[in-house]
Design a protein around this motif. Structure first.
Motif, mmCIF file in Angstrom:
data_model
loop_
_atom_site.group_PDB
_atom_site.id
_atom_site.type_symbol
_atom_site.label_atom_id
_atom_site.label_comp_id
_atom_site.label_asym_id
_atom_site.label_seq_id
_atom_site.Cartn_x
_atom_site.Cartn_y
_atom_site.Cartn_z
ATOM 1 N N VAL B 85 37.657 20.354 -8.293
ATOM 2 C CA VAL B 85 37.815 20.752 -9.694
ATOM 3 C C VAL B 85 39.011 20.028 -10.321
ATOM 4 O O VAL B 85 39.822 19.426 -9.629
ATOM 5 N N GLY B 86 39.107 20.095 -11.632
ATOM 6 C CA GLY B 86 40.258 19.493 -12.307
ATOM 7 C C GLY B 86 39.985 19.231 -13.768
ATOM 8 O O GLY B 86 38.858 19.400 -14.241
ATOM 9 N N VAL B 87 41.014 18.817 -14.497
ATOM 10 C CA VAL B 87 40.844 18.503 -15.913
ATOM 11 C C VAL B 87 40.153 17.144 -16.052
ATOM 12 O O VAL B 87 39.962 16.434 -15.062
ATOM 13 N N ASN B 88 39.790 16.762 -17.270
ATOM 14 C CA ASN B 88 39.048 15.530 -17.501
ATOM 15 C C ASN B 88 39.875 14.293 -17.131
ATOM 16 O O ASN B 88 41.070 14.234 -17.405
ATOM 17 N N GLY B 89 39.192 13.342 -16.519
ATOM 18 C CA GLY B 89 39.809 12.029 -16.313
ATOM 19 C C GLY B 89 40.844 11.933 -15.208
ATOM 20 O O GLY B 89 41.608 10.989 -15.170
ATOM 21 N N GLY B 107 32.309 10.567 11.631
ATOM 22 C CA GLY B 107 31.102 10.871 12.403
ATOM 23 C C GLY B 107 30.402 12.164 12.028
ATOM 24 O O GLY B 107 29.490 12.603 12.724
ATOM 25 N N LYS B 108 30.847 12.794 10.938
ATOM 26 C CA LYS B 108 30.198 14.043 10.526
ATOM 27 C C LYS B 108 29.194 13.755 9.408
ATOM 28 O O LYS B 108 29.294 12.748 8.710
ATOM 29 N N SER B 109 28.239 14.678 9.249
ATOM 30 C CA SER B 109 27.260 14.490 8.182
ATOM 31 C C SER B 109 27.740 15.198 6.919
ATOM 32 O O SER B 109 28.416 16.228 6.983
ATOM 33 N N VAL B 110 27.369 14.616 5.762
ATOM 34 C CA VAL B 110 27.873 15.160 4.506
ATOM 35 C C VAL B 110 26.852 14.979 3.379
ATOM 36 O O VAL B 110 26.099 14.010 3.350
ATOM 37 N N VAL B 111 26.830 15.950 2.461
ATOM 38 C CA VAL B 111 25.981 15.894 1.272
ATOM 39 C C VAL B 111 26.884 16.060 0.053
ATOM 40 O O VAL B 111 27.843 16.829 0.098
ATOM 41 N N MET B 112 26.590 15.311 -1.030
ATOM 42 C CA MET B 112 27.372 15.467 -2.252
ATOM 43 C C MET B 112 26.495 16.104 -3.328
ATOM 44 O O MET B 112 25.315 15.800 -3.449
ATOM 45 N N ALA B 113 27.101 16.992 -4.128
ATOM 46 C CA ALA B 113 26.385 17.619 -5.242
ATOM 47 C C ALA B 113 26.947 17.088 -6.556
ATOM 48 O O ALA B 113 28.149 17.167 -6.792
ATOM 49 N N ALA B 114 26.063 16.532 -7.405
ATOM 50 C CA ALA B 114 26.513 15.972 -8.687
ATOM 51 C C ALA B 114 26.598 17.091 -9.721
ATOM 52 O O ALA B 114 25.731 17.246 -10.569
ATOM 53 N N GLY B 115 27.646 17.869 -9.632
ATOM 54 C CA GLY B 115 27.784 19.049 -10.482
ATOM 55 C C GLY B 115 28.367 18.758 -11.853
ATOM 56 O O GLY B 115 28.487 19.655 -12.676
ATOM 57 N N PHE B 164 29.172 18.970 6.222
ATOM 58 C CA PHE B 164 29.969 19.145 5.013
ATOM 59 C C PHE B 164 29.114 19.084 3.749
ATOM 60 O O PHE B 164 28.118 18.360 3.712
ATOM 61 N N LEU B 165 29.536 19.835 2.744
ATOM 62 C CA LEU B 165 28.954 19.709 1.412
ATOM 63 C C LEU B 165 30.122 19.592 0.432
ATOM 64 O O LEU B 165 31.044 20.408 0.459
ATOM 65 N N ILE B 166 30.103 18.533 -0.380
ATOM 66 C CA ILE B 166 31.173 18.381 -1.366
ATOM 67 C C ILE B 166 30.562 18.496 -2.756
ATOM 68 O O ILE B 166 29.613 17.786 -3.094
ATOM 69 N N ILE B 167 31.090 19.412 -3.548
ATOM 70 C CA ILE B 167 30.543 19.648 -4.880
ATOM 71 C C ILE B 167 31.469 19.077 -5.945
ATOM 72 O O ILE B 167 32.629 19.467 -6.054
ATOM 73 N N ASP B 168 30.943 18.123 -6.715
ATOM 74 C CA ASP B 168 31.682 17.574 -7.853
ATOM 75 C C ASP B 168 31.463 18.532 -9.029
ATOM 76 O O ASP B 168 30.416 19.158 -9.139
ATOM 77 N N THR B 169 32.458 18.674 -9.882
ATOM 78 C CA THR B 169 32.288 19.515 -11.070
ATOM 79 C C THR B 169 32.741 18.735 -12.302
ATOM 80 O O THR B 169 33.442 17.749 -12.176
ATOM 81 N N ALA B 170 32.315 19.203 -13.460
ATOM 82 C CA ALA B 170 32.716 18.525 -14.693
ATOM 83 C C ALA B 170 34.194 18.776 -14.954
ATOM 84 O O ALA B 170 34.721 19.819 -14.608
ATOM 85 N N GLY B 171 34.838 17.786 -15.554
ATOM 86 C CA GLY B 171 36.237 17.973 -15.927
ATOM 87 C C GLY B 171 36.330 19.019 -17.016
ATOM 88 O O GLY B 171 35.475 19.096 -17.879
ATOM 89 N N ARG B 172 37.358 19.839 -16.922
ATOM 90 C CA ARG B 172 37.522 20.852 -17.958
ATOM 91 C C ARG B 172 39.002 21.101 -18.148
ATOM 92 O O ARG B 172 39.763 21.108 -17.201
ATOM 93 N N LEU B 173 39.383 21.292 -19.404
ATOM 94 C CA LEU B 173 40.769 21.645 -19.663
ATOM 95 C C LEU B 173 40.923 23.115 -19.317
ATOM 96 O O LEU B 173 40.059 23.928 -19.625
ATOM 97 N N HIS B 174 42.031 23.407 -18.646
ATOM 98 C CA HIS B 174 42.226 24.748 -18.096
ATOM 99 C C HIS B 174 42.363 25.826 -19.158
ATOM 100 O O HIS B 174 42.273 26.996 -18.853
#
Lengths: 478, 278
Positions: B85-89, B107-115, B164-174
């Motif tokens: 998570v985090g602010v924009n940019g 050596g681990k398996s991972v999936v990314m989520a385009a959130g 592993f699963l890594i989820i990306d999220t949209a930037g947002r101002l807090h």
């Protein structure tokens, strides 16, 4: 934005104003407070030191000339205000259009400053004024920056020149150059060149920016910078100024709670004006930067000019003219009118944004932050659950009607009662206004095209009624 | 003589450390974005140094302001879920890809989520990264519901039995309450399948004191467990991260130092402190 800085300034000056005669020590204390406030707001250290030194010198010089009995605190306040406006760049400057179109605007800045989004906003801003902008995708570095610009362009109906797919493929200088030729051949009168984000210290990328500059010979180079930047603002803006150079600054993400130190730092160090401010995620959240308004906002004097402009935009001419005519002819202000006003208010943006522009907003920061935006929605729901007859004449509202309205709006009967009571009070007040007795505090609002009564009525509504009859009488009497 | 060796010489009693030198030290700390409050604390402690080994003492002062929490990755029982998570940019999408590449290398398996379904082309940006580093990306529609993308990705990670699963999220101002509520929803929905083990807040090293506010509010909303400090390859020293560790007690776990996928490393307190003092 800037709330924190402005609340610090407000407290510094209210203690200064409360004194009759000021001593040199008072000035020193105020300067120390200003220094701390500016540092907490991320104003660059060198700028802070210069600014405080200037305030100290001017204040100490003017102090002996002030007559005792005059408001000395105000005189110091005026010095600070003038100094702030001076740093922020005096009056606002617009884009200089080229004599021979197209006018070429090149964007430069760090990664993540918001260049690509800004390119779209800028294009929309000028397209709305009747220009024919072309966006040129010269950021071939960041993955899918080209796609992003294409999507932005499509959503605002501005063409995008993107011959290269990006993601590291293609020559940005060549793209920029052929973008200009394309604009010339198709008679676009404005070209906005988006470039890759780069670090100030990255020589290779800075050289590339210079090559783009030399290839397209821009009329304006705009330095796009994140309002949340810290002390690095000095090094970064200096590096861009020495590298590619720039004519103006655009501040982005000003809708955050960044304290806006970057605005002061960059304007002061580079002596380049801040020309635009970007204040939200939507494409229309973008405006010309007004230094005087910003200075008055920092000092807690509010930004009534912007508020008035937004009010003008939100309240369409016809309905306010109708309301004014009604008002003048002596007809009662009804709940129907009230509903219209509420809807116009919500068009202006969130209540906290509106309240934040009022003078003294810094001091009521907490209340503004905690303002419950859904209160307006709830009020609207209650009015919308009434029949037209009821809206025109609330007197017909008997118990069973009120119970029906409460059910329809999902509120309690007491909420409906509250609204009706407060509305009647507001209506009474409007009559007083018409009869020439201006209730205290309303004249100061002075918002053009916004009938004064309803705005006050909305603010009035936010207060909860006191259970104490004596207190309530005072509240109602207001 | 550099400022710090001068300072150290003073402590040893071999040199004077004048008022101007103290001012200079204050300036250095402020310029590193430590902020006026932390700078004051550090200076007060520095004035008390009497130890023979002054260099160690000074870096000890700075090190003691760091969080004492564990900096290693918090792991789940089956699939470890990381939300970024985090602010924009600030570099969230890039950090997600770098982190995924790092995990894959081990050596681990991972999936990314385009959130990040909000910013134009953010989904494509992550997909481009995905094909470059050979990691599967679960994506939904642009402007779709980020929670539903995250949920689909969680199901996919479970199906694949991914480590592993890594989820990306949209930037947002807090300070945008509705957007913070959206983030809370993503978390709620994912946690119907797996608990989120790590919530990493991405902080741009060029950020000033506003970073503190970001850390506080994001932590309040989604319980941040660590920080990714990005853009440390620039001229900014990222001192605000020290202020965050000191005040909000969230450990920095990773640092980003460039545009390439390998410019990413676990946080090293000693190097970071040395960087602040350089």
């Amino acid at each position: 934005m800037f709330e924190s800085l402005s609340s610090r300034f407000t407290s510094a000056f209210s203690s200064l104003r409360s004194r009759g005669k000021l001593s040199n020590a008072d000035i020193e204390n105020t300067c120390a407070e200003i220094r701390q406030a500016l540092l907490e707001s991320d104003v660059a250290l060198s700028v802070v030191e210069n600014f405080v030194a200037q305030i100290r010198e001017q204040s100490l010089a003017v102090l002996p000339t002030l007559q005792s009995g005059s408001n000395q605190g105000q005189a110091i306040f005026n010095i600070v205000n003038a100094a702030l406006i001076e740093i922020l760049g005096g009056s606002a400057r617009r884009i200089r259009f080229a004599k021979n179109p197209p006018t070429v605007i090149m964007l430069a800045g760090l990664q993540g400053a918001g260049k690509t989004t800004l390119a779209g906003k800028l294009a929309k801003f000028y397209a709305d004024q009747g220009n024919t902008p072309l966006l040129v995708a010269s950021d071939l570095q960041r993955p899918n920056a080209v796609t992003q610009l294409q999507i932005v362009g499509e959503s605002i109906g501005v063409p995008v020149f993107a011959p290269e797919p990006g993601n590291g493929v293609g020559d940005p200088v060549k793209v920029a150059k052929s973008g200009i030729d394309f604009a010339k051949s198709k008679l676009y009168n404005m070209v906005i060149v988006d470039t890759a984000g780069r670090l100030g210290i990255d020589d290779d990328l800075m050289k590339q920016a210079i090559s783009i500059r030399d290839a397209v010979n821009p009329d304006e180079i705009l330095f796009v910078v994140d309002a949340m930047i810290g002390q690095d603002a000095v090094r970064t803006s200096q590096a861009f100024l020495d590298g590619v150079g720039f004519d103006g600054v655009v501040l982005t993400k000003l809708d955050g709670d960044a304290r806006g130190g970057a605005a002061l730092s960059i304007a002061s160090i580079t002596k380049r004006p801040i020309m635009f401010a970007s204040t939200g995620e939507k494409i229309g959240d973008f405006d010309i930067f007004y230094p005087d308004r910003m200075a008055s906002r920092i000092l807690g004097m509010g930004d009534v000019a912007t508020l008035a402009e937004q009010a003008k935009k939100a309240f369409d001419g016809e309905s306010s003219a109708k309301l004014e005519a009604k008002f003048a002819s002596g007809e009662d202000f009804t709940l129907e009118d009230f509903l219209e006003q509420l809807q116009a208010m919500s068009k202006m943006g969130s209540m906290s944004k509106i309240l934040g522009m009022l003078p003294g907003a810094g001091a009521m920061k907490k209340q503004i932050e905690n303002f419950d935006e859904s209160e307006i929605v709830r009020t609207k729901a209650i009015v919308q659950s009434m029949t037209p007859t009821e809206r025109r004449d609330p007197k017909v509202l008997n118990g069973s009607r009120r119970a029906r309205i409460a059910l329809g709006s999902g509120r309690k009967v007491s909420d409906v009662n509250n609204l009706v009571d407060r509305f009647s009070a507001a209506q009474k007040m409007m009559k007083q206004v018409r009869n020439g007795a201006m209730p205290a505090g309303m004249g100061a609002m002075g918002l053009p095209t916004m009938p004064k009564g309803p705005a006050k009525a909305v603010v009035h509504k936010k207060k909860s009624k006191s259970g104490n009859p004596a207190k309530r009488a005072i509240e109602d009497g207001q | 003589m550099s400022l710090f060796s001068k300072f150290i010489a003073k402590v040893r009693g071999t040199n004077d450390f004048s008022a101007a030198d103290w001012h200079e030290l204050e300036e250095e700390l402020l310029l590193s974005d430590l902020g006026p409050t932390l700078t004051k604390t550090v200076l007060e402690q520095a004035r008390k140094i009497k130890s023979e080994n002054a260099n160690e003492a000074l870096s000890h002062i700075l090190t003691s302001t760091l969080s004492s929490k564990d900096r290693s990755m918090l792991l789940g029982e089956t699939t470890t879920v990381i939300m970024v998570v985090g602010v924009n940019g600030t570099g969230k999408t890039t950090s997600v890809a770098k982190l995924a590449a790092n995990i894959k290398k081990s050596g681990k398996s991972v999936v990314m989520a385009a959130g990040d379904t909000f910013r134009a082309a953010a989904v494509e940006q992550l997909q481009t990264w995905g094909s470059q580093i050979g990691v599967e990306v679960v994506a939904g529609k642009t402007n779709g519901d980020p929670a539903s993308v995250a949920f689909d990705a969680t199901k996919r990670a479970k199906e694949l039995n991914s480590d592993f699963l890594i989820i990306d999220t949209a930037g947002r101002l807090h300070n945008k309450n509705d957007l913070m509520a959206e983030l809370e929803k993503v978390k709620r929905v994912v946690e119907k399948v797996f608990p989120i083990n790590e919530t990493l807040l991405v902080i741009d090293a060029t950020t000033g004191q506003n970073g503190l506010q970001q850390a506080k509010i994001f932590t309040e909303a989604v319980q941040t467990t660590g920080i990714i400090l990005t853009k440390l390859d620039g001229s900014a020293r990222g001192g605000v991260a020290l202020a965050i560790e000191n005040e909000v007690d969230i450990p920095i776990k990773w640092i980003g130092t460039g545009e390439s996928v390998n410019d990413f490393a676990p946080f090293e307190p000693t190097n970071y402190i040395q960087g602040l003092l350089s």
